[in-house]
Design an enzyme around this catalytic site. Sequence first.
Site, PDB file in Angstrom:
ATOM      1  N   GLN A   1       7.375 -36.847   3.181  1.00 25.14           N
ATOM      2  CA  GLN A   1       6.407 -35.440   2.892  1.00 25.14           C
ATOM      3  C   GLN A   1       4.908 -35.689   3.360  1.00 25.14           C
ATOM      4  OE1 GLN A   1       7.924 -32.373   2.130  1.00 25.14           O
ATOM      5  NE2 GLN A   1       9.470 -33.901   2.748  1.00 25.14           N
TER       6      GLN A   1
ATOM      7  N   HIS B   1       3.958 -34.766   6.750  1.00 23.41           N
ATOM      8  CA  HIS B   1       3.612 -33.396   7.258  1.00 23.41           C
ATOM      9  C   HIS B   1       2.346 -33.139   7.553  1.00 23.41           C
ATOM     10  CE1 HIS B   1       7.615 -31.366   7.049  1.00 23.41           C
ATOM     11  NE2 HIS B   1       7.898 -32.028   6.124  1.00 23.41           N
TER      12      HIS B   1
ATOM     13  N   GLU C   1       7.511 -28.701  -5.110  1.00 25.94           N
ATOM     14  CA  GLU C   1       8.330 -28.225  -3.849  1.00 25.94           C
ATOM     15  C   GLU C   1       9.508 -29.002  -4.100  1.00 25.94           C
ATOM     16  OE1 GLU C   1       8.383 -27.217   0.890  1.00 25.94           O
ATOM     17  OE2 GLU C   1       7.013 -28.561  -0.025  1.00 25.94           O
ATOM     18  N   HIS C   2       9.592 -30.174  -3.764  1.00 18.64           N
ATOM     19  CA  HIS C   2      10.827 -31.081  -3.875  1.00 18.64           C
ATOM     20  C   HIS C   2      10.527 -31.953  -5.136  1.00 18.64           C
ATOM     21  CE1 HIS C   2       9.841 -30.260   0.335  1.00 18.64           C
ATOM     22  NE2 HIS C   2      11.042 -30.079   0.657  1.00 18.64           N
TER      23      HIS C   2
ATOM     24  N   ASP D   1      16.023 -31.063   4.092  1.00 17.22           N
ATOM     25  CA  ASP D   1      15.429 -30.625   5.100  1.00 17.22           C
ATOM     26  C   ASP D   1      16.048 -30.272   6.225  1.00 17.22           C
ATOM     27  OD1 ASP D   1      12.871 -30.305   3.972  1.00 17.22           O
ATOM     28  OD2 ASP D   1      11.834 -32.113   5.158  1.00 17.22           O
TER      29      ASP D   1
ATOM     30  N   HIS E   1      11.580  16.846 -16.179  1.00 21.74           N
ATOM     31  CA  HIS E   1      12.587  15.907 -16.414  1.00 21.74           C
ATOM     32  C   HIS E   1      13.446  16.626 -17.583  1.00 21.74           C
ATOM     33  CE1 HIS E   1      10.068  13.263 -14.130  1.00 21.74           C
ATOM     34  NE2 HIS E   1      10.743  12.181 -14.279  1.00 21.74           N
TER      35      HIS E   1
END
Length: 874
Positions: free
Chosen positions: A699, A702, A768-769, A802, A861
């Site tokens: 990661q 990235h 996230e992970h 991934d 109504h």
Amino acid sequence: METILPLPFLISAAVPPGLASSEGLSQEEVSCLGCVFFDATPSNLNDLLEILSKYNAHLQTFFDCTALESQDDIVSLLDHGARKVFVPKQRLSDFSTYGDRVAPVVTKLNDIVGTEKQLLLRDFDQRSCDVAGFLASAKIDKLPSLYIKPTSETNFEHFVDICSQVSAIPVIPSTQLTTKKDEADKKLYIPKLFSHSWKTDRPDKLLPTVVCDERGIALGLVYSSEESVAESLRTQTGVYQSRKRGLWYKGATSGDTQELVRISMDCDNDALKFVVRQTGRFCHLEQFGCFGELKGLSKLEHTLVSRKQSAPEGSYTKRLFSDEKLLRAKIMEEAQELCDAKTPGEVAFEAADLIYFALTKAIGAGVSLADIEKNLDAKSLKVKRRPGNAKGEWAKKEGIAAAQVEQAKSAAKESSLPLTSAPATDAHTNPDAEKIIMKRVDVSRVGEKEVDDTLRRPSQKSAETIMGIVTPIINDVRQNGDKALLSYTHKFEKATSLTSPVIKAPFPKELMNLAPETIRAIDVSFENIRKFHAAQKEEKPLQVETMPGVVCSRFSRPIERVGLYVPGGTAVLPSTALMLGVPAMVAGCKKIVLASPPRADGSITPEIVYVASKVGAESIVLAGGAQAVAAMAYGTESVSKVDKILGPGNQFVTAAKMYVSNDTNAGVSIDMPAGPSEVLVIADKEANPAFVASDLLSQAEHGVDSQVVCIAVDLDEEHLKAIEDEVHKQAMALPRVDIVRGAINHSVTVLVKDVDEAMKISNAYAPEHLILQIKDPEKAVEKVMNAGSVFIGQWTPESVGDYSAGVNHSLPTYGYAKQYSGVNLGSFVKHITSSNLTAEGLKNVGSAVMQLAKVEELEAHRRAVEIRLSTLEA
């Protein structure tokens, strides 16, 4: 640093999985020849940097950088060890600092003028140029050192002959070269290229050959023939030509064999050089080489290797190899004594002692002097300036103030001046200054606030700043359509040749030119993702009778038009196209529009085109950033408007998605807010340090704004150090090491006492992970409250999620896993509810409806029910 002298030719090779194409030379053959030529493009740059990282010690690499617009990309090639790059002549002045490692490239014979010492002539076509005139002028005028790359239609045998006549080095595709004699009628036979180029005055045409080890120590002088060179390349061993007995397979009878490392020629083409790994002695006498015994460092290395294998019990060297703490203490002691030495004699004496103990450490770890020198050579080729500051504890010991250290760091960051030919001595003398290491925090020693502060994500630009950049772009595309979209693509992607912002289906096959193994990998991933998302389909509508005669139901329908954003930037992500496109296809979305930034030449990554074709996409928008989001949200003359936009991106893409989702005129929704990628690994004593480090780095590579966290459960110093050492070692082998270094700067290892404490921190962070490298990881899943996706156990790296396992990798980041799910089949459908009442049902529920309508003073109504009930009563 050893300079690998050019062969009589350069090998034009393809990028991985092999250094040469599948029909050309093997990787081993290319490495033995040592000189490789690549065409560098934005799309293959990462692969080329990976080649340099892996094979730089074995190859002399040359690059045609005509297609690289970015000066930074070209400097990255040099920094990773490119021996020479060729750039357009008009750009040569931009690289004057790098000396003769940068040379001009031209495409016409008439351009070979000026003061350049060497240059590349590319696209040479012997059919259309005045070869005779060129050869004549070459004999009259003094030409620079020429590298010539021909067109693909070239008669390569004739081409090599032309190059020989003007003393130029031909660049030949690996597919046109062979080491096999039975293919010599179809391809250029490499041994013949050698023998045709070498110069010898011997009647038997043999060429003197110097045999060296990997450190350049001469072992002896032999002779080579075309046949012996062919055998050496075929067997990957030392084979020479005896002047009396024919072919001489070194070590065939004595057992003192040789493994061929590399063949090269000298500058005058009148001698060969064989670099080998020698087993045993080279000389027939009782000495290592024909020029005598080894001396100095080579002798010490040889002795230490021998001692490691068979040192007598009780010897000092044996003790050093077996007692790590003693060796560590001696290295630190001798380093201190060297620092304190004053006279030249003292410095020499103490340096010798330090080298002895340092080399003992290296040999004990299986590291040779050649390995150390390869690292020195690689560092000497770096061109980016590094600060080389001492770590705090050592700086403090020497009286260097912390402020001075920080000031030096800041100054180094400001400086973009490269080093030219001088080696990076700071990095050599102080390797710890560059160590890639995560900071630590022990929760037993700090408060909860300090832990939260440490785990705070890297700060993003303020919302006001980002929206100030994004809003004008969105408005421009909304008002001016294709014209504005193309303008931003020309500006940001440098794709100035692009005339249309969209490719419509069906996509031409030539845009999907992929290696078979890549197609197979995409197909496997496609099928796994399809299976997992197809299983999420609702088998039948939900139907509930809430009271007699009142039936409520819910059924799903696909979102008709979806826009899928596939990022470009520092990495090309066809996997994201799969993760978004496959569930859109499974859901049954009628119109799928992909958007992804094009390359500088205006083309799109072929992997993305292939995925778009497989999922049935209507079109691909050749744009990135806020402009792509705006085009899909509002539509342009060429871009279809969509109802929902999904996909990750940088903070500008995220801001654009949120802007259009809040604009009622756009009528578009989004999947989730998304920030930089992140991972949290929980590791206990059973975790493999190499596995933990690899997951963290997967990661970190990235982007510099990514964050990685390791929660260490009851780990002692030995385990922590093992993980830290693996992070540094693996990071230094990565082509994106500079990006990793930036991410690690704001990453952290958190020390906790047990899994419960680890899960509490993880749930608060909401990664996230989330990777569980602990005992009984399945049991810990029950405690996961907030995470985008969980990876369970040591055999489940984040990368399978991934790419190919089947789960989706488009996940909430920046803590949004507390509120959002990752992309799934439900992201591409909406649910519609229905109510179905009988007369009895209306009677049963009617009074409740009328009373609540009365309370809210919504008379219409109430009357809608009353009228119906009155009718029933009548």
